[in-house]
Design a protein around this motif. Structure first.
Motif, short mmCIF file in Angstrom:
data_model
loop_
_atom_site.label_atom_id
_atom_site.label_comp_id
_atom_site.label_asym_id
_atom_site.label_seq_id
_atom_site.Cartn_x
_atom_site.Cartn_y
_atom_site.Cartn_z
N GLU A 74 30.85 52.81 42.04
CA GLU A 74 30.52 54.10 42.66
C GLU A 74 30.15 53.93 44.13
O GLU A 74 30.57 54.73 44.98
CB GLU A 74 29.36 54.77 41.93
N ALA A 75 29.39 52.89 44.45
CA ALA A 75 28.98 52.66 45.84
C ALA A 75 30.19 52.33 46.72
O ALA A 75 30.30 52.85 47.84
CB ALA A 75 27.96 51.53 45.90
N SER A 76 31.10 51.52 46.23
CA SER A 76 32.29 51.17 47.00
C SER A 76 33.17 52.39 47.24
O SER A 76 33.68 52.60 48.35
CB SER A 76 33.09 50.09 46.28
N ILE A 82 24.47 54.94 51.30
CA ILE A 82 24.78 54.34 49.99
C ILE A 82 23.56 53.62 49.42
O ILE A 82 23.21 53.78 48.25
CB ILE A 82 25.97 53.36 50.10
N LEU A 83 22.92 52.81 50.25
CA LEU A 83 21.77 52.04 49.76
C LEU A 83 20.63 52.97 49.35
O LEU A 83 19.99 52.74 48.31
CB LEU A 83 21.29 51.07 50.85
N LYS A 84 20.40 54.03 50.11
CA LYS A 84 19.31 54.94 49.80
C LYS A 84 19.59 55.78 48.56
O LYS A 84 18.70 56.04 47.76
CB LYS A 84 19.05 55.85 51.01
N GLU A 85 20.85 56.23 48.40
CA GLU A 85 21.16 57.16 47.31
C GLU A 85 21.60 56.49 46.01
O GLU A 85 21.45 57.09 44.94
CB GLU A 85 22.26 58.13 47.77
N LEU A 86 22.15 55.30 46.07
CA LEU A 86 22.69 54.68 44.85
C LEU A 86 22.01 53.37 44.45
O LEU A 86 21.84 53.11 43.27
CB LEU A 86 24.20 54.41 45.01
N VAL A 87 21.67 52.56 45.41
CA VAL A 87 21.20 51.21 45.07
C VAL A 87 19.68 51.17 44.90
O VAL A 87 19.17 50.68 43.89
CB VAL A 87 21.65 50.19 46.14
N TYR A 88 18.96 51.70 45.85
CA TYR A 88 17.50 51.60 45.83
C TYR A 88 16.86 52.87 45.31
O TYR A 88 16.06 53.52 45.97
CB TYR A 88 16.97 51.28 47.22
#
Length: 125
Positions: A73-75, A118-124
């Motif tokens: 999803e992030a990619s 991406i990092l704010k909404e999906l990973v962290y």
């Protein structure tokens, strides 16, 4: 001595470790790990900050599936955001041909902004 044994009485399988048989407490993972950068970042985040969720996913055999999903999803969202921002800022192949340094600078800014999203909404999370 066999490396793996199964005890029909209690329904557990055991693995030989050194001189002792230890029970296999974790279920087999349902998927093979093929996650990349974002899956690895998610794994590290879960281990450090969301320990309960990490252990829950691990013991249910769903950790690898979760990491593969987050990475995919992030990619996909990264590619989408980059294309969207390129159109919004008017970055074209013509600009790339005319002024490469300006194009590189604008693309680096776009990639950094997209990755932050991406990092704010999906990973962290």
């Amino acid at each position: 001595m066999k490396k793996h044994i199964y005890d029909k009485k209690n329904g557990l399988s055991y693995t030989l470790t050194g001189d002792y048989y230890l029970p296999d407490l974790l279920p087999p993972q349902e998927e093979t790990p093929d996650y990349g950068k974002y899956g690895s970042l998610r794994l590290r985040y879960l281990k450090e900050y969301k320990r309960g969720m990490y252990i829950s996913l691990l013991t249910q055999g769903k950790l690898v599936k979760h990491l593969n999903t987050v990475d995919k999803e992030a990619s996909e969202r990264m590619e989408y955001l980059i294309q969207l921002m390129k159109r919004q800022h008017g970055i074209t192949e013509q600009l790339k041909a005319e002024d490469q340094m300006k194009w590189v600078g604008l693309m680096n800014n776009i990639k950094s902004a997209a990755e932050e999203i991406i990092l704010k909404e999906l990973v962290y999370i």
